[in-house]
Design an enzyme around this catalytic site. Sequence first.
Site, PDB file in Angstrom:
ATOM      1  N   ASP A  59       1.520  -1.141   0.118  1.00 52.13           N
ATOM      2  CA  ASP A  59       0.472   0.172   0.460  1.00 52.13           C
ATOM      3  C   ASP A  59       1.274   1.336   0.232  1.00 52.13           C
ATOM      4  OD1 ASP A  59      -2.346   1.769   0.067  1.00 52.13           O
ATOM      5  OD2 ASP A  59      -3.134   0.836   2.454  1.00 52.13           O
ATOM      6  N   LYS A  77      -1.652   8.213   6.749  1.00 48.94           N
ATOM      7  CA  LYS A  77      -2.225   7.050   6.106  1.00 48.94           C
ATOM      8  C   LYS A  77      -3.888   7.582   5.459  1.00 48.94           C
ATOM      9  CE  LYS A  77      -2.329   2.790   4.249  1.00 48.94           C
ATOM     10  NZ  LYS A  77      -2.384   3.419   3.270  1.00 48.94           N
ATOM     11  N   GLU A  85      -7.960   0.160   5.460  1.00 47.61           N
ATOM     12  CA  GLU A  85      -6.176  -0.505   5.155  1.00 47.61           C
ATOM     13  C   GLU A  85      -5.389  -0.689   6.502  1.00 47.61           C
ATOM     14  OE1 GLU A  85      -5.199   2.527   1.761  1.00 47.61           O
ATOM     15  OE2 GLU A  85      -4.645   3.423   3.646  1.00 47.61           O
TER      16      GLU A  85
HETATM   17  C1  5RP Z   1      -5.543   6.094   0.641  1.00 48.75           C
HETATM   18  C2  5RP Z   1      -4.159   6.472   1.409  1.00 48.75           C
HETATM   19  C3  5RP Z   1      -3.189   5.913   0.522  1.00 48.75           C
HETATM   20  O1  5RP Z   1      -2.427   5.029   0.527  1.00 48.75           O
HETATM   21  C4  5RP Z   1      -2.487   7.482   0.259  1.00 48.75           C
HETATM   22  O2  5RP Z   1      -3.942   8.519   0.853  1.00 48.75           O
HETATM   23  C5  5RP Z   1      -2.270   7.413  -0.725  1.00 48.75           C
HETATM   24  O3  5RP Z   1      -2.232   8.106  -1.419  1.00 48.75           O
HETATM   25  P1  5RP Z   1      -1.303   8.442  -3.338  1.00 48.75           P
HETATM   26  O4  5RP Z   1      -0.631   6.681  -4.088  1.00 48.75           O
HETATM   27  O5  5RP Z   1      -2.891   8.726  -4.695  1.00 48.75           O
HETATM   28  O6  5RP Z   1      -0.317   8.882  -2.863  1.00 48.75           O
HETATM   29  O7  5RP Z   1      -4.053   6.009   2.232  1.00 48.75           O
HETATM   30  O8  5RP Z   1      -6.585   5.630   2.326  1.00 48.75           O
END
Ligand code: 5RP
Length: 218
Positions: free
Chosen positions: A81, A94, A103
């Site tokens: 993630d 996050k 998550e």
């Molecule tokens: C979603 C998250 C994402 O991992 C975080 O926002 C990062 O996003 P991106 O990869 O678009 O920069 O926690 O809830």
Amino acid sequence: MDQDAMKKAAAEAALSYVENGMVVGVGTGSTANHFIDLLAGIKARIDGTVASSEASAQRLRDHGIPVLDLNATGQLQLYVDGADEATRQMHLVKGGGGALTREKVVAGASDRFVCIADDSKLVNYLGRFPLPLEVIPMARSFVGRELVKRGGKPVLREGFTTDNGNLILDVHNLDILDPVKMETELNMIPGVVTVGIFAARPADVLILSGENGVQTLN
Ligand code: 5RP
């Protein structure tokens, strides 16, 4: 290299953690989307995935990748993630995409959490990015007042409902000097479902992509 290409490079590096026959936990966001698209190329090698959001589940299914119920899979070997902020201690913020609760569940249910990001996400201290908190709707104002008492400036994410039917407060102005302590304390406010600090269960591997290539912190 632009930021999106960096995100893709980090996602590509995470593919090496995928082993044959695995059920892979899959995160949410633009970096995780790159991982999903790349996973499609090796989908025959895996047994399936567990998704951390409806959006990721849909993208996985669109690629013909099976999406399984975490209740049926049991413990996962791998979760991949992105993050909004990450420190060298592997503590994360996050929830920018609002998927923080699922998550955190999938991260908690996984033996190894590989976090993928472009290196603009690397910080010395968490807190520059407004901290997302998922709250149940009737507790919104109460939780907001509790956060103000702790020096935070909560802002309701307008027009947004989580996959769990809840709201997100984005909390500005917090100095997260002790991430585990703050995660624990904010978790204890009644009505808070999930705090976007991932420190009690940090990442195990942090893959950061930048102008000079990809680096992996363990
Ligand atoms: C979603 C998250 C994402 O991992 C975080 O926002 C990062 O996003 P991106 O990869 O678009 O920069 O926690 O809830």
